[in-house]
Design a protein around this motif. Structure first.
Motif, PDB file in Angstrom:
ATOM      1  N   GLN A  50     -36.152 -25.461  23.638  1.00  0.00           N
ATOM      2  CA  GLN A  50     -35.462 -26.459  22.827  1.00  0.00           C
ATOM      3  C   GLN A  50     -35.665 -26.180  21.339  1.00  0.00           C
ATOM      4  O   GLN A  50     -34.719 -26.262  20.544  1.00  0.00           O
ATOM      5  CB  GLN A  50     -35.969 -27.856  23.171  1.00  0.00           C
ATOM      6  N   GLU A  51     -36.908 -25.829  20.955  1.00  0.00           N
ATOM      7  CA  GLU A  51     -37.178 -25.500  19.551  1.00  0.00           C
ATOM      8  C   GLU A  51     -36.383 -24.280  19.114  1.00  0.00           C
ATOM      9  O   GLU A  51     -35.850 -24.241  17.992  1.00  0.00           O
ATOM     10  CB  GLU A  51     -38.682 -25.261  19.359  1.00  0.00           C
ATOM     11  N   ILE A 106     -29.636 -36.090  16.576  1.00  0.00           N
ATOM     12  CA  ILE A 106     -30.828 -35.464  17.150  1.00  0.00           C
ATOM     13  C   ILE A 106     -32.036 -36.253  16.672  1.00  0.00           C
ATOM     14  O   ILE A 106     -32.206 -36.467  15.460  1.00  0.00           O
ATOM     15  CB  ILE A 106     -30.944 -33.991  16.716  1.00  0.00           C
ATOM     16  N   PRO A 107     -32.881 -36.726  17.586  1.00  0.00           N
ATOM     17  CA  PRO A 107     -34.026 -37.554  17.179  1.00  0.00           C
ATOM     18  C   PRO A 107     -34.908 -36.845  16.156  1.00  0.00           C
ATOM     19  O   PRO A 107     -35.192 -35.649  16.290  1.00  0.00           O
ATOM     20  CB  PRO A 107     -34.785 -37.782  18.489  1.00  0.00           C
ATOM     21  N   PRO A 125     -40.894 -32.253  12.931  1.00  0.00           N
ATOM     22  CA  PRO A 125     -42.139 -31.474  13.112  1.00  0.00           C
ATOM     23  C   PRO A 125     -41.887 -29.972  13.193  1.00  0.00           C
ATOM     24  O   PRO A 125     -42.673 -29.173  12.685  1.00  0.00           O
ATOM     25  CB  PRO A 125     -42.709 -32.020  14.424  1.00  0.00           C
ATOM     26  N   LEU A 126     -40.769 -29.585  13.823  1.00  0.00           N
ATOM     27  CA  LEU A 126     -40.427 -28.159  13.927  1.00  0.00           C
ATOM     28  C   LEU A 126     -40.161 -27.576  12.553  1.00  0.00           C
ATOM     29  O   LEU A 126     -40.651 -26.487  12.216  1.00  0.00           O
ATOM     30  CB  LEU A 126     -39.202 -27.980  14.832  1.00  0.00           C
ATOM     31  N   GLU A 168     -41.181 -28.679   9.673  1.00  0.00           N
ATOM     32  CA  GLU A 168     -42.441 -28.631   8.907  1.00  0.00           C
ATOM     33  C   GLU A 168     -43.257 -27.409   9.310  1.00  0.00           C
ATOM     34  O   GLU A 168     -43.875 -26.756   8.471  1.00  0.00           O
ATOM     35  CB  GLU A 168     -43.243 -29.910   9.133  1.00  0.00           C
ATOM     36  N   LYS A 169     -43.227 -27.092  10.608  1.00  0.00           N
ATOM     37  CA  LYS A 169     -44.007 -25.955  11.113  1.00  0.00           C
ATOM     38  C   LYS A 169     -43.410 -24.621  10.660  1.00  0.00           C
ATOM     39  O   LYS A 169     -44.152 -23.712  10.268  1.00  0.00           O
ATOM     40  CB  LYS A 169     -44.070 -26.037  12.649  1.00  0.00           C
ATOM     41  N   ASN A 170     -42.081 -24.502  10.716  1.00  0.00           N
ATOM     42  CA  ASN A 170     -41.466 -23.228  10.326  1.00  0.00           C
ATOM     43  C   ASN A 170     -41.048 -23.200   8.858  1.00  0.00           C
ATOM     44  O   ASN A 170     -40.391 -22.263   8.412  1.00  0.00           O
ATOM     45  CB  ASN A 170     -40.293 -22.890  11.242  1.00  0.00           C
ATOM     46  N   GLN A 171     -41.398 -24.273   8.128  1.00  0.00           N
ATOM     47  CA  GLN A 171     -41.206 -24.365   6.674  1.00  0.00           C
ATOM     48  C   GLN A 171     -39.732 -24.395   6.257  1.00  0.00           C
ATOM     49  O   GLN A 171     -39.396 -24.082   5.127  1.00  0.00           O
ATOM     50  CB  GLN A 171     -41.950 -23.228   5.942  1.00  0.00           C
ATOM     51  N   PHE A 172     -38.849 -24.796   7.181  1.00  0.00           N
ATOM     52  CA  PHE A 172     -37.427 -24.895   6.846  1.00  0.00           C
ATOM     53  C   PHE A 172     -37.159 -26.095   5.958  1.00  0.00           C
ATOM     54  O   PHE A 172     -36.329 -26.029   5.056  1.00  0.00           O
ATOM     55  CB  PHE A 172     -36.607 -24.977   8.127  1.00  0.00           C
TER      56      PHE A 172
END
Length: 253
Positions: free
Chosen positions: A190-191, A239-240, A246-247, A249-253
């Motif tokens: 999904q990510e 999309i919630p 969180p995704l 923030e993690k991949n810095q997008f």
């Protein structure tokens, strides 16, 4: 002369075998040998329940930088010996690369695997020389049990892939060990799907800004607002935020 030739040829073949299948630093098997031996073990009649463990040591490059490469190599050698010592006699242990190790672990109860990971992490830290650094090493292990693998009969590459996925999850959650299950793979897929569409969504204006007002209770008036991003995709579905923020923030997008 013929006997000497045979002896030299045999010695040469043994040397080639050693170079091909042995990790030169630790003396245990390498990745190629692990794959071959694991493939045979999985196909053996009346094979026990097996789990593939993918393990690494968190921030080991930093440990090398602080303690020195000689100390780091010594820790890896002792850790490899420890993995073999604490595993069942029929287990397979290999060093894949750097501080990455693999174990094929026969078990009766899953708790045996969790206990194994805890014991080797505790012993790992006894290998660090005493000194002012007070450095502690943390182990991350991804575990894929044959019974949790979606493919049958079990295939080495699939088990390794799922063990790597579980280890990645363990690293992100800062946990010692995580068992692979299908929900982990579904989350990663999904990510990946969201990552594939995020650039296009930004260019297409699918990210919307909503202002959530902040009210000053004492003055009973508007005090400001909090800017919130929402994603309304091309299918006009929201999309919630818990899925994409969180995704990003993690991949810095």
């Amino acid at each position: 002369a013929f006997l000497i030739y045979l002896r030299m040829n045999r010695s040469h073949q043994q040397e080639i075998y050693s170079l091909s299948y042995t990790d030169r630093l630790t003396g245990i098997g390498n990745f190629a040998k692990f794959r071959e031996d694991t493939g045979r073990a999985l196909k053996a009649p009346n094979a026990p329940a097996y789990a593939v463990l993918s393990m690494d040591i968190s921030n080991f490059k930093l440990f090398n930088d602080i303690m020195g490469f000689d100390t780091g190599d010594d820790v890896l050698r002792r850790f490899a010996a420890l993995l073999k010592e604490k595993a069942p006699s029929s287990a397979l242990v290999a060093r894949m690369s750097a501080d990455n190790f693999l174990v094929l672990f026969p078990y009766e109860e899953r708790d045996e695997i969790s206990v194994y990971c805890r014991i080797v992490e505790e012993r790992l830290n006894t290998f660090i020389p005493a000194g002012p650094s007070n450095y502690r090493l943390k182990l991350h292990a991804g575990i894929c049990c044959v019974e949790d693998n979606e493919t049958y009969p079990p295939e080495v590459n699939a088990l390794l892939d799922r063990a790597f996925i579980a280890k990645k999850n363990a690293r992100e959650k800062m946990e010692r060990s995580i068992f692979y299950d299908r929900s982990i793979r579904a989350t990663l897929l999904q990510e990946k799907e969201l990552e594939m569409h995020m650039e296009q969504a930004l260019n297409s204006g699918e990210f919307l800004v909503y202002i959530q007002p902040k009210i000053n209770i004492s003055r009973r008036g508007l005090a400001g607002g909090e800017a919130l991003v929402r994603w309304k995709n091309a299918e006009q579905r929201f999309i919630p935020p818990g899925e994409f923020i969180p995704l990003f923030e993690k991949n810095q997008f």
